[in-house]
Design a protein around this motif. Structure first.
Motif, PDB file in Angstrom:
ATOM      1  N   SER A   1      25.615  55.336  34.171  1.00 27.26           N
ATOM      2  CA  SER A   1      24.636  54.303  33.862  1.00 27.26           C
ATOM      3  C   SER A   1      24.954  53.040  34.629  1.00 27.26           C
ATOM      4  O   SER A   1      26.008  52.879  35.191  1.00 27.26           O
ATOM      5  CB  SER A   1      24.649  54.028  32.353  1.00 27.26           C
ATOM      6  N   ASN A   2      23.985  52.076  34.643  1.00 28.56           N
ATOM      7  CA  ASN A   2      24.229  50.788  35.277  1.00 28.56           C
ATOM      8  C   ASN A   2      25.443  50.156  34.647  1.00 28.56           C
ATOM      9  O   ASN A   2      25.543  50.054  33.439  1.00 28.56           O
ATOM     10  CB  ASN A   2      23.016  49.872  35.087  1.00 28.56           C
ATOM     11  N   SER A   3      26.359  49.606  35.427  1.00 25.14           N
ATOM     12  CA  SER A   3      27.436  48.858  34.851  1.00 25.14           C
ATOM     13  C   SER A   3      27.085  47.412  34.609  1.00 25.14           C
ATOM     14  O   SER A   3      26.426  46.875  35.411  1.00 25.14           O
ATOM     15  CB  SER A   3      28.609  48.841  35.803  1.00 25.14           C
TER      16      SER A   3
ATOM     17  N   ILE B   1      21.902  43.976  31.911  1.00 31.45           N
ATOM     18  CA  ILE B   1      20.583  44.507  31.569  1.00 31.45           C
ATOM     19  C   ILE B   1      20.646  46.026  31.608  1.00 31.45           C
ATOM     20  O   ILE B   1      21.118  46.616  32.582  1.00 31.45           O
ATOM     21  CB  ILE B   1      19.509  44.009  32.554  1.00 31.45           C
ATOM     22  N   VAL B   2      20.184  46.655  30.545  1.00 28.78           N
ATOM     23  CA  VAL B   2      20.180  48.114  30.454  1.00 28.78           C
ATOM     24  C   VAL B   2      18.749  48.580  30.199  1.00 28.78           C
ATOM     25  O   VAL B   2      18.056  48.039  29.336  1.00 28.78           O
ATOM     26  CB  VAL B   2      21.108  48.607  29.322  1.00 28.78           C
ATOM     27  N   ASN B   3      18.322  49.556  30.971  1.00 28.05           N
ATOM     28  CA  ASN B   3      16.968  50.103  30.820  1.00 28.05           C
ATOM     29  C   ASN B   3      15.897  49.016  30.940  1.00 28.05           C
ATOM     30  O   ASN B   3      14.871  49.045  30.268  1.00 28.05           O
ATOM     31  CB  ASN B   3      16.822  50.830  29.475  1.00 28.05           C
ATOM     32  N   GLY B   4      16.168  48.032  31.795  1.00 29.42           N
ATOM     33  CA  GLY B   4      15.174  47.019  32.083  1.00 29.42           C
ATOM     34  C   GLY B   4      15.031  45.920  31.062  1.00 29.42           C
ATOM     35  O   GLY B   4      14.158  45.058  31.184  1.00 29.42           O
ATOM     36  N   SER B   5      15.866  45.900  30.032  1.00 31.96           N
ATOM     37  CA  SER B   5      15.725  44.863  29.004  1.00 31.96           C
ATOM     38  C   SER B   5      17.070  44.197  28.729  1.00 31.96           C
ATOM     39  O   SER B   5      18.123  44.801  28.882  1.00 31.96           O
ATOM     40  CB  SER B   5      15.172  45.463  27.708  1.00 31.96           C
ATOM     41  N   THR B   6      16.999  42.937  28.330  1.00 31.37           N
ATOM     42  CA  THR B   6      18.199  42.180  27.996  1.00 31.37           C
ATOM     43  C   THR B   6      17.894  41.259  26.835  1.00 31.37           C
ATOM     44  O   THR B   6      16.770  40.799  26.675  1.00 31.37           O
ATOM     45  CB  THR B   6      18.700  41.343  29.184  1.00 31.37           C
ATOM     46  N   SER B   7      18.901  41.039  26.008  1.00 31.09           N
ATOM     47  CA  SER B   7      18.767  40.030  24.955  1.00 31.09           C
ATOM     48  C   SER B   7      19.888  39.010  25.067  1.00 31.09           C
ATOM     49  O   SER B   7      20.219  38.329  24.116  1.00 31.09           O
ATOM     50  CB  SER B   7      18.791  40.693  23.566  1.00 31.09           C
TER      51      SER B   7
END
Length: 381
Positions: A9-11, A142-148
């Motif tokens: 996955s993206n790191s 950011i994972v799967n295009g979303s971030t909080s």
């Protein structure tokens, strides 16, 4: 840097090779065959005698991009796009990244600036580049295009907005006692292992979880290892002051640290004469937060803020860290609500307080020496 349980996955080496060995580890939990370097000898040496040839850090070249803006083409922008891809701000392209400052790069920069509470200009201004060049955690923001990381809501005098985030699905451990072990080939000293004991204790103080060291790395819930370069989990390390480490969400339990860093084990890292000195406990506390299920925070005082400058100590949980982890596990019944919460730093100050690491109180720093062995690893921890 949010990383889930998948291996790809993206790191989110500068050492002398003394001999070669080939090691086959038969842990059935994790990644496929890969080539990696690990550290079978970890010793304590005075920092003034520490030999380290990596004077240039991983992202030094980015400083040449200062002032670059939309519509320009400049050598080095492709590498910057790779950086933003690594931490979740850009998707991988159908072909190779280009050196064009295009719409996608401008959008990525704006999102990055928003997450890190910078002026949202979409340009590579000095403040943005300075933060990009800092050493940081290897997990993606950011994972799967979303971030909080940053909700975009400003705090009011009556309400403090939380900026912590979780991994997708909010994974958590379902047992209260977690065991941890170290890769035997690293041969960590008792001082180095004690760093992790203190780091785990900072989290167990505020949540009803306890951590216990075991010698059986095959059976441990949490497995800690130092590697350099490509070590088989899809997220290779990049040398001095790039990505310092990364960890996977529950229940994977993998915590990897970059063996090419100048890790300070004991002593006052803030007084080190070594520009590349990195405080091991500060990074360990951060990565354990990921092991527990926390993502990154946009609050700079928080442990879960993604970056950590060299020669900086930052080990005290901020209220943002505590609130986040207690959302997952509840509060430790014995937690007083105050002992781990730092006072807000004054302007221009960086939080450097924390439990003393021991060792010489003047110049005596203990570091992990980089005597490297090359290994062919079948299954990595």
């Amino acid at each position: 840097m949010s990383r889930g349980n998948s291996n790809s996955s993206n790191s989110g080496g500068g050492s002398h090779c003394y001999h070669f060995v080939f090691l086959l580890l038969t842990v059935s939990l994790l990644s496929p065959s890969a080539s990696a370097r690990f550290f079978p000898n970890v010793t304590s040496i005075p920092h003034d005698d520490f030999l380290f040839n990596a004077t240039k850090t991983a992202w030094d070249a980015f400083r040449n991009l200062s002032g670059c803006h939309h519509g320009q083409t400049l050598d080095g922008l492709a590498k910057l796009k790779q950086y933003f891809n690594q931490f979740g701000y850009l998707p991988p392209p159908p072909a190779n990244f280009t050196d064009d400052f295009d719409d996608s790069l401008e959008s990525a920069i704006k999102t990055y600036q928003h997450n890190f509470n910078l002026n949202v200009t979409g340009q590579l201004d000095p403040h943005t580049l300075q933060l990009i060049q800092r050493p940081r955690c290897g997990n993606a923001d950011i994972v799967n295009g979303s971030t909080s990381m940053n909700s975009g809501k400003a705090p009011t005098p009556f309400h403090t907005v939380a900026h912590y985030e979780f991994f997708p699905g909010r994974p958590r451990w379902t047992k209260s006692l977690l065991t941890y072990a170290f890769l035997p080939e690293n041969q960590l000293t008792d001082d180095a292992k004690g760093v992790f004991t203190r780091a785990f204790a900072r989290w167990s103080e505020v949540i009803p979880l306890t951590f216990q060291q075991t010698e059986d790395i095959y059976a441990a819930d949490i497995r800690i290892a130092f590697f350099a370069g490509d070590h088989g989990d899809g997220e290779p390390f990049d040398g001095a002051l790039g990505t310092l480490g990364h960890a996977f969400s529950p229940p994977s339990g993998r915590l990897h640290l970059d063996g090419d860093e100048s890790w300070v084990v004991t002593g006052d890292v803030t007084r080190s004469s070594l520009e590349t000195a990195v405080d091991l406990e500060s990074v360990a506390v951060h990565e354990i937060g990921h092991l527990l299920g926390l993502g990154h925070s946009s609050v700079e005082e928080a442990i879960m803020f993604p970056t950590l400058s060299s020669r900086t100590k930052k080990v005290i949980l901020a209220s943002d860290d505590i609130e986040g982890v207690q959302q997952l596990y509840g509060s430790n019944p014995n937690y007083s609500g105050s002992s781990s919460t730092p006072s807000p730093p004054t302007a221009g100050q960086r939080e450097t307080s924390g439990a003393p690491l021991g060792g010489d109180s003047t110049l005596g720093l203990t570091l992990l020496s980089m005597f490297v062995t090359v290994g062919s690893v079948l299954i990595l921890l």
